[in-house]
Design a protein around this motif. Structure first.
Motif, short mmCIF file in Angstrom:
data_model
loop_
_atom_site.label_atom_id
_atom_site.label_comp_id
_atom_site.label_asym_id
_atom_site.label_seq_id
_atom_site.Cartn_x
_atom_site.Cartn_y
_atom_site.Cartn_z
N VAL A 1 1.23 -1.30 -0.04
CA VAL A 1 -0.15 0.36 0.13
C VAL A 1 1.18 1.83 -0.13
N CYS B 1 -7.04 -0.30 2.10
CA CYS B 1 -6.58 -1.20 2.00
C CYS B 1 -5.56 -2.12 2.69
N LEU C 1 -1.72 4.04 -2.17
CA LEU C 1 -2.98 2.92 -1.81
C LEU C 1 -3.45 4.45 -0.62
N THR D 1 -5.98 -6.12 1.46
CA THR D 1 -5.36 -6.75 0.61
C THR D 1 -4.30 -8.24 1.70
#
Length: 427
Positions: A114, A123, A119, A127
């Protein structure tokens, strides 16, 4: 009647990939830079020492696995050496490792990915959850499929990391290795404890012993090749990190990304993000494989609830243990998402537990290998002494194994009383 026979389908090639993947975890993403910042160029000494320690440790575990091919692994060795009570307590120690450690690995890797691709923070747990879920599904479908997936991904990882090391090589400067220990020598010992996290996981292959075609030959090959490969890769990465000064300051968040960028330019960020994702997955994958078999074996022996001994009717995989592991992962990820816990602080706890487990494993080896020759005895003595020395450096985390050991002892007492009552009723 429940079918409790695991399917023999693994080769030494798959086993080597599982071993390397279980050890080559998220620590490689950040620890070469973290330890260099803590101890300076002298951190390279810590990496060399830990790499050398991996050989006698892994080879002793390989010898034990070859002689006693059992899904219980270290738990079984402890039981054979010191009796049922110690074996059961050791099984409980394992509950403080993978159920906590693997979600941490997933979150560290997800955090790295990330950060690399900029990101949103939401996330990170998503993830991590996807990687954990994929591993559980592959292991549910069968260990052979899961193992070949490990081989393929590991080959890609190695190609990319070696490419990064070679590309950054020309940028190494001799002056970066001086002074050797700018912060003194105490941080070298502290760094060694952190680096130990990068060398845990060998025992997970021992839990798969019942699923190899020829455990005796396969495990000896695996535990010779895997530590050699991992040690060389770690040391090479540490040399390049120090020689290019890819640590400290702007390198704190994603050090591997910065290192790859030195040799590969703009494409380096994308490459390191992909590598981070795959490294994290193979670490998760190898540890889920071994731990689920350990839980299954101990449920089969009556240490854990009988529901965990359930195997898939077609694939002969321990779906009871895998399902329980999935539930645990969900709880840990939920705690992280709600409370935003510090992952670095939590790494010390499973690391201390692994130190305790390796002390038990090597002590078991010393007893079980009496009369096997001074060579094998020496192989077990070296990691036993080193692990005992390193254990106090774990700080407050030293109480973690003690707590689980006490719980295991209490559960053993309860189990013994229940068994006596049942025998009395039947009598």
């Amino acid at each position: 009647m429940i079918d409790s026979q695991l399917k023999r389908s693994l080769t030494w090639v798959q086993g080597t990939a599982i071993a390397i993947g279980a050890v080559l975890g998220s620590g490689i993403l950040i620890l070469p830079a973290v330890t260099a910042e803590q101890a300076g160029p002298a951190s390279l000494i810590s990496w060399l020492l830990m790499s050398l320690l991996a050989f006698p440790l892994a080879m002793t575990l390989g010898s034990l696995g070859a002689k006693y091919p059992h899904a219980g692994g270290i738990v079984e060795y402890a039981r054979l050496a010191f009796g049922d009570t110690v074996g059961r307590m050791t099984a409980w120690l394992f509950l403080g490792t993978i159920p906590v450690g693997v979600p941490i690995v997933a979150l560290v890797g997800a955090n790295y990915v990330v950060g690399t691709f900029s990101l949103p923070a939401v996330c990170i747990p998503i993830t991590a959850a996807l990687m954990l879920l994929l591993s559980l599904v592959l292991h549910w479908r069968g260990v052979e499929m899961a193992a070949w997936a490990q081989v393929l991904i590991l080959v890609l990882i190695v190609v990319l990391i070696l490419g990064a090391i070679i590309a950054a090589g020309p940028h190494i400067k001799e002056e970066q290795f001086h002074p050797l220990a700018p912060h003194g020598w105490l941080p070298v010992g502290s760094s060694a404890v952190e680096i130990f996290w990068c060398f845990v996981g060998w025992e997970m292959v021992g839990h798969l012993a019942e699923e190899f075609h020829d455990p005796s030959k396969d495990l000896r090959r695996i535990f010779l090749l895997a530590p050699m490969f991992v040690g060389v890769l770690y040391v090479a990465l540490s040399v390049v990190t120090i020689g290019t000064h890819a640590y400290g300051g702007a390198y704190t968040v994603t050090p591997l990304s910065q290192l790859v960028g030195i040799g590969m330019g703009r494409v380096g960020s994308t490459v390191s993000g992909i590598v981070a994702l795959w490294i994290t997955f193979v670490a998760i994958h190898g540890n889920v494989a071994g731990f689920s078999r350990m839980v299954y074996s101990q449920a089969r022996a009556g240490v854990f609830p009988a529901v965990l001994v359930r195997l898939h009717e077609r694939h002969k995989t321990p779906i009871g243990a895998l399902s329980a592991l999935g539930l645990d992962f969900a709880v840990v990820l939920a705690i992280y998402a709600v409370f935003h816990v510090d992952l670095g602080a939590f790494m010390a706890w499973p690391s201390a537990m692994f130190l305790a487990l390796y002390i038990i494993a090597m002590a078991s080896a010393l007893k079980l290998m009496k009369g096997a020759g001074w060579g094998k005895q020496a192989l077990a003595w070296i990691p036993f002494v080193v692990c005992v020395i390193l254990y106090p450096f774990s700080g407050w985390a030293v109480v973690y194994p003690i707590l689980f050991g006490v719980i295991g002892w209490l559960m053993t007492r309860i189990y013994a009383k229940t068994a006596r009552r049942q025998n009395a009723v039947q009598g």
